[in-house]
Write a protein that holds these residues in place. Structure first.
Motif, PDB file in Angstrom:
ATOM      1  N   VAL A 278       0.853  -1.191   0.000  1.00  0.00           N
ATOM      2  CA  VAL A 278       0.000   0.000   0.000  1.00  0.00           C
ATOM      3  C   VAL A 278       0.883   1.233   0.000  1.00  0.00           C
ATOM      4  CG1 VAL A 278      -1.741   1.325   1.262  1.00  0.00           C
ATOM      5  CG2 VAL A 278      -1.891  -1.175   1.202  1.00  0.00           C
ATOM      6  N   LEU A 279       0.581   2.159  -0.901  1.00  0.00           N
ATOM      7  CA  LEU A 279       1.291   3.438  -0.961  1.00  0.00           C
ATOM      8  C   LEU A 279       0.269   4.554  -0.997  1.00  0.00           C
ATOM      9  CD1 LEU A 279       3.882   5.128  -1.284  1.00  0.00           C
ATOM     10  CD2 LEU A 279       3.668   4.810  -3.766  1.00  0.00           C
ATOM     11  N   LEU A 280       0.261   5.383   0.024  1.00  0.00           N
ATOM     12  CA  LEU A 280      -0.650   6.519   0.137  1.00  0.00           C
ATOM     13  C   LEU A 280       0.177   7.796   0.114  1.00  0.00           C
ATOM     14  CD1 LEU A 280      -2.826   5.196   3.119  1.00  0.00           C
ATOM     15  CD2 LEU A 280      -3.168   4.778   0.676  1.00  0.00           C
ATOM     16  N   VAL A 281      -0.183   8.711  -0.763  1.00  0.00           N
ATOM     17  CA  VAL A 281       0.603   9.946  -0.879  1.00  0.00           C
ATOM     18  C   VAL A 281      -0.323  11.148  -1.019  1.00  0.00           C
ATOM     19  CG1 VAL A 281       2.423  11.176  -2.115  1.00  0.00           C
ATOM     20  CG2 VAL A 281       2.425   8.671  -2.095  1.00  0.00           C
ATOM     21  N   ARG A 282      -0.083  12.142  -0.192  1.00  0.00           N
ATOM     22  CA  ARG A 282      -0.594  13.497  -0.364  1.00  0.00           C
ATOM     23  C   ARG A 282       0.558  14.440  -0.060  1.00  0.00           C
ATOM     24  NH1 ARG A 282      -5.770  14.578  -1.205  1.00  0.00           N
ATOM     25  NH2 ARG A 282      -7.316  12.914  -0.983  1.00  0.00           N
ATOM     26  N   LEU A 283       0.430  15.690  -0.465  1.00  0.00           N
ATOM     27  CA  LEU A 283       1.528  16.610  -0.219  1.00  0.00           C
ATOM     28  C   LEU A 283       1.777  16.799   1.276  1.00  0.00           C
ATOM     29  CD1 LEU A 283       1.147  19.354  -2.962  1.00  0.00           C
ATOM     30  CD2 LEU A 283       2.642  17.360  -2.921  1.00  0.00           C
ATOM     31  N   GLY A 284       0.750  16.575   2.088  1.00  0.00           N
ATOM     32  CA  GLY A 284       0.917  16.730   3.521  1.00  0.00           C
ATOM     33  C   GLY A 284       1.509  15.523   4.222  1.00  0.00           C
ATOM     34  N   GLY A 285       1.649  14.416   3.528  1.00  0.00           N
ATOM     35  CA  GLY A 285       2.189  13.229   4.181  1.00  0.00           C
ATOM     36  C   GLY A 285       2.142  12.018   3.275  1.00  0.00           C
ATOM     37  N   HIS A 286       2.707  10.926   3.738  1.00  0.00           N
ATOM     38  CA  HIS A 286       2.731   9.698   2.959  1.00  0.00           C
ATOM     39  C   HIS A 286       2.830   8.502   3.899  1.00  0.00           C
ATOM     40  CE1 HIS A 286       6.887  11.299   3.280  1.00  0.00           C
ATOM     41  NE2 HIS A 286       7.166  10.062   3.652  1.00  0.00           N
ATOM     42  N   ALA A 287       2.428   7.361   3.385  1.00  0.00           N
ATOM     43  CA  ALA A 287       2.487   6.119   4.155  1.00  0.00           C
ATOM     44  C   ALA A 287       2.719   4.971   3.197  1.00  0.00           C
ATOM     45  CB  ALA A 287       1.190   5.908   4.940  1.00  0.00           C
ATOM     46  N   ALA A 288       3.527   4.031   3.614  1.00  0.00           N
ATOM     47  CA  ALA A 288       3.755   2.806   2.848  1.00  0.00           C
ATOM     48  C   ALA A 288       3.696   1.636   3.812  1.00  0.00           C
ATOM     49  CB  ALA A 288       5.100   2.849   2.133  1.00  0.00           C
TER      50      ALA A 288
END
Length: 208
Positions: free
Chosen positions: A72-82
């Motif tokens: 899972v890769l979640l990206v927004r300019l305010g943060g990210h998570a993998a």
């Protein structure tokens, strides 16, 4: 609507009880269900292809319920998570946030221009940080991954995956894109509820 794999058989039974006997077909990784009264349900096969053994709907339910290894890769300019999940269990993860200022600033043209440059620099740094996290968390698992599910801001995700070192991840990207707010650990923990669910598009003729 989204239906968890464990509830698919029950949902189909209720659909049949309301609309009559079901006729099913599989084409282009979509299971089409047509009831006796003309109502239909279209169910894209999650993590295709679907191997049919026995009944089509029984095979779909079994296929959907398999515990897969999913990145899972979640990206927004305010943060990210993998993260990497096996079934619903999170095996490894990294979550981070980055400061990126808003899109406007008070003042004259020169002030706004400086602000825009600063924001662009912050955005680049944020996306580079997301790419670094994706590489560190996801790349070691590439041989084991059944798919990579992405979410957040589509443009930001696409920019991150354009990084050359992440090329091994691109063929694994699922068509399923998760609509999530700024990635936090709690948001990452909840993603299996979305990527494991079957998306069902229903046309109920009794409501036309």
């Amino acid at each position: 609507m989204d239906v968890p794999p464990e509830r698919l058989t029950g949902w189909l039974n209720r659909f049949a009880n309301r609309h009559g006997s079901l006729d099913t077909t599989l084409a282009d990784d979509v299971v089409s269900v047509r009831a006796e009264d003309g109502s239909t349900a279209r169910i894209p096969v999650p993590f295709p292809p679907l191997k049919v053994s026995g009944g089509l709907l029984t095979s779909l339910a079994a296929h959907a319920g398999v515990d897969r290894t999913i990145g899972v890769l979640l990206v927004r300019l305010g943060g990210h998570a993998a993260g990497v999940f096996h079934g619903t269990e999170l095996k490894v993860s990294k979550v981070d946030s980055r400061l990126v200022h808003g899109r406007s600033a008070a003042g004259g043209w020169s002030s706004q221009h400086r602000f825009a440059r600063r924001r662009d620099g912050q955005a680049r740094a944020a996306l580079q940080a997301a790419a670094a996290v994706a590489g560190r968390i996801l790349l070691p698992y590439v041989p084991d991954l059944d798919a990579l599910v992405t979410g957040g801001d589509k443009s930001a995700v696409e920019t991150v995956l354009e990084e050359p070192q992440l090329a091994p991840l691109r063929p694994l990207v699922s068509d399923r894109f998760l609509a999530v707010p700024d990635p936090k650990r709690a948001i990452l923990d909840q993603t299996p509820e979305q990527f494991r669910a079957l998306q069902i598009l229903v046309h109920d003729v009794t409501r036309d």
